[in-house]
Design an enzyme around this catalytic site. Structure first.
Site, PDB file in Angstrom:
ATOM      1  N   TYR A 114     -11.085 -20.856 -12.727  1.00  0.00           N
ATOM      2  CA  TYR A 114     -10.643 -19.798 -11.796  1.00  0.00           C
ATOM      3  C   TYR A 114      -9.703 -20.364 -10.737  1.00  0.00           C
ATOM      4  O   TYR A 114      -8.734 -19.726 -10.344  1.00  0.00           O
ATOM      5  CB  TYR A 114     -11.865 -19.160 -11.121  1.00  0.00           C
ATOM      6  CG  TYR A 114     -11.495 -17.933 -10.332  1.00  0.00           C
ATOM      7  CD1 TYR A 114     -11.508 -16.669 -10.907  1.00  0.00           C
ATOM      8  CD2 TYR A 114     -11.092 -18.033  -9.000  1.00  0.00           C
ATOM      9  CE1 TYR A 114     -11.135 -15.548 -10.201  1.00  0.00           C
ATOM     10  CE2 TYR A 114     -10.723 -16.913  -8.283  1.00  0.00           C
ATOM     11  CZ  TYR A 114     -10.744 -15.666  -8.886  1.00  0.00           C
ATOM     12  OH  TYR A 114     -10.372 -14.565  -8.178  1.00  0.00           O
ATOM     13  N   PHE A 142      18.102  -5.098  -9.061  1.00  0.00           N
ATOM     14  CA  PHE A 142      17.393  -4.499 -10.186  1.00  0.00           C
ATOM     15  C   PHE A 142      16.472  -3.408  -9.630  1.00  0.00           C
ATOM     16  O   PHE A 142      16.077  -3.460  -8.476  1.00  0.00           O
ATOM     17  CB  PHE A 142      16.591  -5.558 -10.953  1.00  0.00           C
ATOM     18  CG  PHE A 142      15.805  -4.948 -12.073  1.00  0.00           C
ATOM     19  CD1 PHE A 142      16.463  -4.401 -13.164  1.00  0.00           C
ATOM     20  CD2 PHE A 142      14.419  -4.851 -12.019  1.00  0.00           C
ATOM     21  CE1 PHE A 142      15.756  -3.787 -14.191  1.00  0.00           C
ATOM     22  CE2 PHE A 142      13.707  -4.241 -13.046  1.00  0.00           C
ATOM     23  CZ  PHE A 142      14.371  -3.704 -14.126  1.00  0.00           C
ATOM     24  N   ASP A 143      16.105  -2.429 -10.464  1.00  0.00           N
ATOM     25  CA  ASP A 143      15.424  -1.241  -9.914  1.00  0.00           C
ATOM     26  C   ASP A 143      14.079  -1.515  -9.243  1.00  0.00           C
ATOM     27  O   ASP A 143      13.764  -0.910  -8.227  1.00  0.00           O
ATOM     28  CB  ASP A 143      15.319  -0.102 -10.952  1.00  0.00           C
ATOM     29  CG  ASP A 143      14.750  -0.529 -12.292  1.00  0.00           C
ATOM     30  OD1 ASP A 143      14.458  -1.710 -12.449  1.00  0.00           O
ATOM     31  OD2 ASP A 143      14.610   0.334 -13.183  1.00  0.00           O
ATOM     32  N   ASP A 180      16.856 -13.966  -7.847  1.00  0.00           N
ATOM     33  CA  ASP A 180      16.153 -13.110  -8.809  1.00  0.00           C
ATOM     34  C   ASP A 180      16.676 -13.528 -10.185  1.00  0.00           C
ATOM     35  O   ASP A 180      17.776 -13.161 -10.583  1.00  0.00           O
ATOM     36  CB  ASP A 180      16.463 -11.641  -8.490  1.00  0.00           C
ATOM     37  CG  ASP A 180      15.702 -10.689  -9.399  1.00  0.00           C
ATOM     38  OD1 ASP A 180      14.865 -11.151 -10.179  1.00  0.00           O
ATOM     39  OD2 ASP A 180      15.959  -9.476  -9.310  1.00  0.00           O
ATOM     40  N   ALA A 207      15.550 -13.741 -13.707  1.00  0.00           N
ATOM     41  CA  ALA A 207      14.951 -13.479 -15.025  1.00  0.00           C
ATOM     42  C   ALA A 207      15.787 -14.106 -16.137  1.00  0.00           C
ATOM     43  O   ALA A 207      15.267 -14.607 -17.121  1.00  0.00           O
ATOM     44  CB  ALA A 207      14.825 -11.975 -15.243  1.00  0.00           C
ATOM     45  N   LYS A 235      11.843 -12.489 -19.785  1.00  0.00           N
ATOM     46  CA  LYS A 235      13.181 -12.460 -20.381  1.00  0.00           C
ATOM     47  C   LYS A 235      13.497 -13.848 -20.952  1.00  0.00           C
ATOM     48  O   LYS A 235      12.990 -14.210 -21.989  1.00  0.00           O
ATOM     49  CB  LYS A 235      14.218 -12.017 -19.340  1.00  0.00           C
ATOM     50  CG  LYS A 235      14.207 -10.517 -19.058  1.00  0.00           C
ATOM     51  CD  LYS A 235      13.152 -10.091 -18.103  1.00  0.00           C
ATOM     52  CE  LYS A 235      13.299  -8.659 -17.658  1.00  0.00           C
ATOM     53  NZ  LYS A 235      12.181  -8.241 -16.799  1.00  0.00           N
ATOM     54  N   HIS A 291      12.884   7.258 -13.185  1.00  0.00           N
ATOM     55  CA  HIS A 291      13.288   7.256 -14.594  1.00  0.00           C
ATOM     56  C   HIS A 291      12.152   6.938 -15.558  1.00  0.00           C
ATOM     57  O   HIS A 291      12.191   7.307 -16.713  1.00  0.00           O
ATOM     58  CB  HIS A 291      14.462   6.294 -14.813  1.00  0.00           C
ATOM     59  CG  HIS A 291      14.232   4.918 -14.256  1.00  0.00           C
ATOM     60  ND1 HIS A 291      14.069   4.685 -12.914  1.00  0.00           N
ATOM     61  CD2 HIS A 291      14.124   3.715 -14.851  1.00  0.00           C
ATOM     62  CE1 HIS A 291      13.874   3.398 -12.710  1.00  0.00           C
ATOM     63  NE2 HIS A 291      13.898   2.780 -13.877  1.00  0.00           N
TER      64      HIS A 291
HETATM   65  N1  F0G Z   1      14.536  -8.624 -11.715  1.00  0.00           N
HETATM   66  C1  F0G Z   1      15.362  -8.403 -12.768  1.00  0.00           C
HETATM   67  C2  F0G Z   1      16.781  -8.881 -12.697  1.00  0.00           C
HETATM   68  C3  F0G Z   1      14.898  -7.724 -13.896  1.00  0.00           C
HETATM   69  O1  F0G Z   1      15.736  -7.515 -14.928  1.00  0.00           O
HETATM   70  C4  F0G Z   1      13.543  -7.288 -13.919  1.00  0.00           C
HETATM   71  C5  F0G Z   1      13.026  -6.562 -15.064  1.00  0.00           C
HETATM   72  C6  F0G Z   1      12.728  -7.551 -12.822  1.00  0.00           C
HETATM   73  C7  F0G Z   1      13.260  -8.214 -11.727  1.00  0.00           C
HETATM   74  C8  F0G Z   1      11.294  -7.105 -12.770  1.00  0.00           C
HETATM   75  O2  F0G Z   1      10.539  -7.883 -13.611  1.00  0.00           O
HETATM   76  O3  F0G Z   1       9.699  -6.251 -15.322  1.00  0.00           O
HETATM   77  O4  F0G Z   1       8.738  -8.545 -15.118  1.00  0.00           O
HETATM   78  O5  F0G Z   1       8.283  -6.857 -13.378  1.00  0.00           O
HETATM   79  N2  F0G Z   1      13.756  -6.066 -15.942  1.00  0.00           N
HETATM   80  C9  F0G Z   1      13.321  -5.395 -17.170  1.00  0.00           C
HETATM   81  C10 F0G Z   1      14.526  -4.793 -17.833  1.00  0.00           C
HETATM   82  C11 F0G Z   1      12.166  -4.473 -17.032  1.00  0.00           C
HETATM   83  O6  F0G Z   1      14.319  -4.010 -18.781  1.00  0.00           O
HETATM   84  O7  F0G Z   1      15.654  -5.128 -17.485  1.00  0.00           O
HETATM   85  P1  F0G Z   1       9.254  -7.339 -14.397  1.00  0.00           P
END
Ligand code: F0G
Length: 489
Positions: A91, A153-154, A244, A246, A287, A480
C-alpha cells in the site's frame, strides 16, 4: 539512459525497402488478436438514434474501427506485459513506485513523482495547488484569474475553469488554418503570450501550460526553441510552467526531423532537453507511454516544494496514497517500461508514417485535412460542410455520418468541444470545426486505413444533404461527452 537506436538504425534493410513502398513496414509482429464485429447500416442508424446522435455513447461492440481516441486504446509491448507481473502491491513505499520514480528522473530529469490514475488525475492535484500558491504569495484576484496555453486540452481547460480560471489560448496564427503547412504549428505565439501576460497582470496567472504535442491543433509539434522561449518569458514574470506531455515522444520525433540542430540527437536526448523548460510535468500515460491506464505528476526540483506537498495531500484524498496514486503496483511497473518503449525511433517513424498515409489518401479524394500530426488526422469539417452553421456542429455531424456509413467512430474538435464560457454561458469561439480520427498505437493495419479512405469517399458523395444538430441535453461542463442531440429540421 537506455538507447532505443538499436538494430534498426544499424541495419536499414527494412527502411531501404520501405522507401520503395508507399508505406513503412511495421517494425513489430502482431501476436494477440482481438476480434471486432461488423454491423449493418440499419443497425448503426438505430444505435446512433438510441444514443441521441452522440458517438461517445455508443457501445464499442457496435463500432468497427474505433478512432475516437488514441488514449489507452493501443497495443502494449511484450516487455510491458512482462513487467506487469513484477508488481509490488504494498500500500505504501512499493518497490514498483520507486522504479517508476527512477525512470521519470532518468528520462525527464524530474526529482519528485506522484503517479495518478490518468492525466486528469494529475490535473485535479496541480490545478488547485498552483492556484492556492499564487493566492498566498502574490494576492491573485479570483475574478482576474487566468491561465494560458498554446492550446488547452479539454480536461485541462475543464479543471482550470472548474476552479474559477479564465482560459486563454495563444497558438501561432497558422495553427488552425488547414491550408497552411509549417513545421511547428503547435508553437505558442510568443508576442501574444507576452502581451496577454502584461494585459492580465502576471500575479493573476497561476500557471502556463505547454501542451506537447498540441492535441487540439491536430497533434502538431512544439519546437524546443519555442518551449525555451516560453519558459524564459514565464520565469521573467515568475509564473510556473506545466508541461502537459501525453505525446512527448512524438513531439521529440518531429523535433529531430524538423528543427535545425537536432537531427543528430536521439529521441531520449531531445526529450531530456525539452523538459528543462518546465517546472511541472503532467502526463496522461495512456498515449505515448502506451498503458491502458496511468498518469504522472512530477516536479523538476524543490522550487515548488510547497505545491508538491499540497499535491501529495490532495492525492491521498482523490487518487490514493502518493506511492500508488490510483495505480496497482503492476501498472506502475508497466508504465516505467512504457516510458522507455515510447521513445523507440523506429516505432515513432512507423506510427507517424501511418498518420501521413491516411492524410495523403484522404487528400487524394478531396478531403481537406490539417497537415499530418502525431496521433491523429484532423479533417476540416467546416470546409466540407459549409452549409452547416458552427452552432449546429459540422464536425459532429460528420462524425455521425462516418459512423452511419462505415461503423467508424471519431470525435469532433470544434465548437461542441470548446463549449461555453462558464460565467457568461456564451459559446466560446472555436478556431476551426474539425473532425479527429485518432489512431491507436500499433492497432490498425494499412487495410483498415484504406477502409477509412473508402468510407470517406461515400461520405463526401452525400455530404451536401447532411443536416445540422441541436441539443436535447447539454451538460454544464465537458458537454461533448454526454450531450444528446436531434437533427435540425
Ligand atoms: N492532456 C492532453 C494533451 C490530452 O490529450 C489528454 C487526453 C489529457 C491531458 C487528459 O488525460 O484522458 O488520461 O485523463 N486526451 C485524450 C484524447 C482523452 O482523446 O485526446 P486523460
Amino acid at each position: 539512459m537506455e538507447s532505443s537506436n538499436n538494430a534498426f538504425s544499424q541495419n536499414n534493410q527494412a527502411k531501404d525497402l520501405s522507401s520503395a513502398m508507399r508505406y513503412i513496414a511495421e517494425p513489430y509482429r502482431i501476436r494477440v488478436i482481438e476480434p471486432i464485429g461488423q454491423t449493418t447500416r440499419s443497425q448503426r442508424e438505430e444505435a446512433l438514434a438510441k444514443v441521441g446522435f452522440n458517438p461517445f455513447l455508443l457501445h464499442s461492440k457496435d463500432v468497427f474501427i474505433d478512432l475516437l481516441t488514441d488514449s489507452g486504446t493501443g497495443a502494449v509491448t511484450q516487455s510491458m506485459q512482462a513487467a506487469m507481473l513484477m508488481g509490488d502491491e504494498a500500500y505504501s513505499g512499493s518497490r514498483s513506485y520507486f522504479g517508476l520514480k527512477e525512470a521519470v528522473e532518468d528520462i525527464f530529469g524530474y526529482q519528485t513523482t506522484i503517479p495518478t490514475h490518468q492525466g486528469r488525475g494529475a490535473e485535479q492535484l496541480y490545478v488547485p495547488s498552483l492556484i492556492k500558491k499564487r493566492e498566498r504569495e502574490k494576492g491573485l484576484s479570483r475574478d482576474k484569474m487566468t491561465v494560458i496555453s498554446n492550446f488547452f486540452f479539454d480536461t485541462t481547460q475543464g479543471h482550470s475553469q472548474w476552479h474559477g480560471c479564465k482560459i486563454v489560448n495563444v497558438p501561432v496564427p497558422a495553427a488552425f488554418d488547414t491550408k497552411v503547412k509549417a513545421d511547428f504549428k503547435g508553437n505558442f505565439d510568443l508576442d501574444l503570450l507576452e502581451k496577454t501576460i502584461e494585459d492580465i497582470g502576471p500575479k493573476h496567472i497561476p500557471y502556463i501550460v505547454s501542451t506537447i504535442t498540441c492535441n487540439s491543433a491536430g497533434g502538431q509539434p512544439v519546437s524546443v526553441t519555442n518551449l525555451k522561449e516560453v519558459y524564459r518569458i514565464a520565469k521573467q514574470y515568475d509564473i510556473p510552467v506545466v508541461m502537459d506531455c501525453a505525446r512527448f515522444a512524438e513531439n521529440a520525433y518531429f523535433v529531430k526531423q524538423r528543427e535545425p540542430g537536432f537531427s543528430h540527437m536521439s529521441i531520449e536526448e531531445i526529450t531530456h532537453l525539452s523538459f528543462q523548460y518546465a517546472d511541472v510535468l503532467a502526463m496522461s500515460a495512456k498515449k505515448d507511454a502506451m498503458v491502458p491506464i496511468g498518469g504522472l505528476l512530477a516536479f523538476k526540483d524543490d522550487s515548488l516544494d510547497d505545491v508538491y506537498q499540497e499535491c501529495r495531500t490532495l492525492c491521498v484524498l482523490l487518487e490514493g496514497f502518493p506511492t500508488y496514486g490510483g495505480l496497482e503496483g503492476g501498472a506502475m511497473e508497466r508504465l516505467a517500461v512504457g516510458l522507455y518503449e515510447a521513445m523507440r525511433e523506429e516505432w515513432l517513424e512507423s506510427r507517424i508514417g501511418q498518420i501521413q498515409y491516411l492524410v495523403d489518401g484522404l487528400e487524394a479524394i478531396g478531403v481537406q485535412c490539417q497537415q499530418a500530426g502525431g496521433h491523429a488526422v484532423f479533417i476540416d469539417a467546416g470546409a466540407i460542410l459549409p452549409h452547416i452553421p458552427k452552432d449546429q456542429f459540422p464536425g459532429h455531424v460528420l462524425a455521425c455520418e462516418l459512423y452511419r456509413v462505415a461503423g467508424i467512430r471519431s470525435a469532433e474538435i470544434g465548437s461542441l468541444l470548446i463549449g461555453r464560457d462558464p460565467s457568461s454561458g456564451v459559446q466560446l469561439p472555436a478556431p476551426a470545426e474539425l473532425l479527429r480520427l485518432a489512431i491507436p498505437r500499433a492497432t490498425y493495419t494499412q487495410a483498415h486505413l484504406d477502409y477509412v479512405i473508402a468510407a470517406f469517399q461515400l461520405v463526401m458523395n452525400g455530404c451536401q444533404n447532411l443536416k445540422g444538430l441541436t441539443f436535447t441535453y447539454e451538460p454544464p461542463v465537458l458537454r461533448h461527452f454526454n450531450a444528446q442531440f436531434v437533427e435540425v429540421a
